[in-house]
Design a protein around this motif. Structure first.
Motif, PDB file in Angstrom:
ATOM      1  N   TYR A 279      19.907  -8.609  -7.123  1.00 28.11           N
ATOM      2  CA  TYR A 279      20.075 -10.031  -7.432  1.00 28.11           C
ATOM      3  C   TYR A 279      19.764 -10.360  -8.892  1.00 28.11           C
ATOM      4  N   GLY A 280      19.597  -9.337  -9.695  1.00 24.19           N
ATOM      5  CA  GLY A 280      19.423  -9.548 -11.124  1.00 24.19           C
ATOM      6  C   GLY A 280      18.107 -10.184 -11.513  1.00 24.19           C
ATOM      7  N   VAL A 281      17.066  -9.909 -10.743  1.00 19.64           N
ATOM      8  CA  VAL A 281      15.736 -10.439 -11.049  1.00 19.64           C
ATOM      9  C   VAL A 281      14.893  -9.298 -11.617  1.00 19.64           C
ATOM     10  N   GLY A 282      14.583  -9.393 -12.889  1.00 24.23           N
ATOM     11  CA  GLY A 282      13.867  -8.293 -13.529  1.00 24.23           C
ATOM     12  C   GLY A 282      12.446  -8.599 -13.922  1.00 24.23           C
ATOM     13  N   THR A 283      11.887  -9.696 -13.403  1.00 27.86           N
ATOM     14  CA  THR A 283      10.572 -10.136 -13.872  1.00 27.86           C
ATOM     15  C   THR A 283       9.443  -9.920 -12.868  1.00 27.86           C
ATOM     16  N   ILE A 284       9.748  -9.350 -11.703  1.00 33.32           N
ATOM     17  CA  ILE A 284       8.692  -9.111 -10.713  1.00 33.32           C
ATOM     18  C   ILE A 284       7.896  -7.868 -11.099  1.00 33.32           C
ATOM     19  N   LEU A 285       6.582  -7.961 -11.045  1.00 38.36           N
ATOM     20  CA  LEU A 285       5.716  -6.814 -11.274  1.00 38.36           C
ATOM     21  C   LEU A 285       5.406  -6.178  -9.921  1.00 38.36           C
ATOM     22  N   PHE A 286       5.841  -4.935  -9.733  1.00 40.15           N
ATOM     23  CA  PHE A 286       5.603  -4.227  -8.473  1.00 40.15           C
ATOM     24  C   PHE A 286       4.404  -3.293  -8.642  1.00 40.15           C
ATOM     25  N   ARG A 287       3.453  -3.397  -7.719  1.00 43.56           N
ATOM     26  CA  ARG A 287       2.244  -2.589  -7.815  1.00 43.56           C
ATOM     27  C   ARG A 287       1.882  -1.992  -6.462  1.00 43.56           C
ATOM     28  N   ARG A 288       1.638  -0.702  -6.478  1.00 44.38           N
ATOM     29  CA  ARG A 288       1.185  -0.035  -5.266  1.00 44.38           C
ATOM     30  C   ARG A 288      -0.339  -0.110  -5.213  1.00 44.38           C
ATOM     31  N   CYS A 289      -0.846  -0.853  -4.260  1.00 46.95           N
ATOM     32  CA  CYS A 289      -2.296  -0.983  -4.119  1.00 46.95           C
ATOM     33  C   CYS A 289      -2.615  -1.523  -2.734  1.00 46.95           C
ATOM     34  N   ASP A 290      -3.865  -1.449  -2.379  1.00 50.09           N
ATOM     35  CA  ASP A 290      -4.343  -1.962  -1.101  1.00 50.09           C
ATOM     36  C   ASP A 290      -4.620  -3.448  -1.262  1.00 50.09           C
ATOM     37  N   GLY A 291      -3.804  -4.275  -0.647  1.00 50.50           N
ATOM     38  CA  GLY A 291      -4.006  -5.710  -0.721  1.00 50.50           C
ATOM     39  C   GLY A 291      -3.869  -6.250  -2.125  1.00 50.50           C
TER      40      GLY A 291
ATOM     41  N   VAL B 108       0.823  -1.203   0.000  1.00 52.09           N
ATOM     42  CA  VAL B 108       0.000   0.000   0.000  1.00 52.09           C
ATOM     43  C   VAL B 108       0.862   1.259   0.000  1.00 52.09           C
ATOM     44  N   ASN B 109       2.150   1.130   0.352  1.00 46.41           N
ATOM     45  CA  ASN B 109       3.061   2.270   0.404  1.00 46.41           C
ATOM     46  C   ASN B 109       4.180   2.128  -0.623  1.00 46.41           C
ATOM     47  N   GLU B 110       4.695   3.246  -1.092  1.00 40.47           N
ATOM     48  CA  GLU B 110       5.732   3.226  -2.111  1.00 40.47           C
ATOM     49  C   GLU B 110       7.085   2.804  -1.542  1.00 40.47           C
ATOM     50  N   GLY B 111       7.369   3.158  -0.290  1.00 40.51           N
ATOM     51  CA  GLY B 111       8.667   2.844   0.296  1.00 40.51           C
ATOM     52  C   GLY B 111       9.014   1.368   0.241  1.00 40.51           C
ATOM     53  N   PRO B 112       8.138   0.475   0.718  1.00 40.33           N
ATOM     54  CA  PRO B 112       8.446  -0.961   0.634  1.00 40.33           C
ATOM     55  C   PRO B 112       8.620  -1.448  -0.798  1.00 40.33           C
ATOM     56  N   LEU B 113       7.846  -0.906  -1.721  1.00 41.65           N
ATOM     57  CA  LEU B 113       7.995  -1.309  -3.117  1.00 41.65           C
ATOM     58  C   LEU B 113       9.352  -0.912  -3.666  1.00 41.65           C
ATOM     59  N   GLN B 114       9.821   0.267  -3.291  1.00 41.45           N
ATOM     60  CA  GLN B 114      11.133   0.705  -3.753  1.00 41.45           C
ATOM     61  C   GLN B 114      12.226  -0.181  -3.185  1.00 41.45           C
ATOM     62  N   ARG B 115      12.086  -0.564  -1.922  1.00 39.53           N
ATOM     63  CA  ARG B 115      13.061  -1.493  -1.337  1.00 39.53           C
ATOM     64  C   ARG B 115      13.018  -2.833  -2.058  1.00 39.53           C
ATOM     65  N   GLY B 116      11.821  -3.241  -2.446  1.00 33.67           N
ATOM     66  CA  GLY B 116      11.702  -4.487  -3.198  1.00 33.67           C
ATOM     67  C   GLY B 116      12.369  -4.398  -4.555  1.00 33.67           C
TER      68      GLY B 116
END
Length: 233
Positions: free
Chosen positions: A66-78, A51-59
């Motif tokens: 670690y060279g993983v470029g395939t995760i989709l990061f999304r800011r949303c509630d749940g 729900v917050n941008e900070g944790p997504l940026q850390r992710g």
């Protein structure tokens, strides 16, 4: 590059993720779980939400490290911005049981998914909600970090026989299951319920029905503990 090591709690969660899963990691924080699973080739894809941008940026930083470029990061509630056709496995960890229930209630499609839930509080409320809202608890496990024990539930859509009050608080145990922390978990749970009972008894106007229910719960938990000890002999 050092290998990404998971904490005992996250490692226990990772062990429950099916091979080849399309994973949603809700409240991802540093994205350690999806990054490690992708590095190991254990999952096919991952969506990480917070729900917050900070944790997504850390992710994102963890994934880049670690060279993983395939995760989709999304800011949303749940799971608000996650589609049912994108994932088949949902991890919701590190939140209160009531919040986990609210997230699932807003995404009824999760009845078709494999759920791995790690509530920090209100485990009994989450078990009750799952059973009353069309989910079946397939398995429970415990992870230990330091002196703290963490409950991890594996659930799917479906139904099960009703739980007793003690099972709502402690989970349903099965003879032969591998649960080395079970005895310590039951011991601590009984200690906390006894403390709650003492507080109720010291109240200015204790409710006799509530006192009787709490005493019956403690008696059931004590019997559950003795059964577990017998099974371990």
């Amino acid at each position: 590059m050092n290998k990404l090591e998971l904490s005992p709690r996250l490692a226990a969660i990772a062990a429950l993720v099916p091979e080849g899963a399309r994973l949603a990691d809700v409240g991802t924080d540093h994205a350690y779980l999806p990054v490690r699973l992708l590095l190991d080739g254990g999952i096919a894809s991952a969506v990480a939400t917070d729900v917050n941008e900070g944790p997504l940026q850390r992710g994102r930083e963890t994934a880049e490290r670690y060279g993983v470029g395939t995760i989709l990061f999304r800011r949303c509630d749940g799971l608000a911005d996650v589609r049912a056709d994108e994932v088949d496995t949902v991890v919701i960890a590190g939140m209160g049981g009531d919040l986990i229930a609210r997230i699932l209630a807003a995404a009824p499609w999760t009845k078709q998914a494999h759920l791995i839930l790690q509530p920090m509080t209100a485990q009994e409320d989450l078990r009750r909600w799952l059973l009353e809202n069309g989910y079946c608890i397939a398995k429970e496990t415990l992870a230990q970090e330091g002196k703290k024990l963490y409950v991890i539930l594996s659930a799917t859509g479906g139904s099960s026989t009703p739980y007793t009050p003690g099972e709502l608080w402690a989970g349903r145990q099965t003879q032969g299951e591998d649960s080395p922390h079970r005895l310590a978990y039951l011991t601590d749970l009984i200690r906390r319920r006894r403390r709650a009972l003492e507080g109720m008894e010291r109240g200015s106007a204790p409710d006799p029905a509530a006192l009787a229910a709490e005493r019956a719960l403690i008696d059931e938990l004590e019997a559950t503990k003795e059964t577990w000890k017998t099974w371990q002999r």
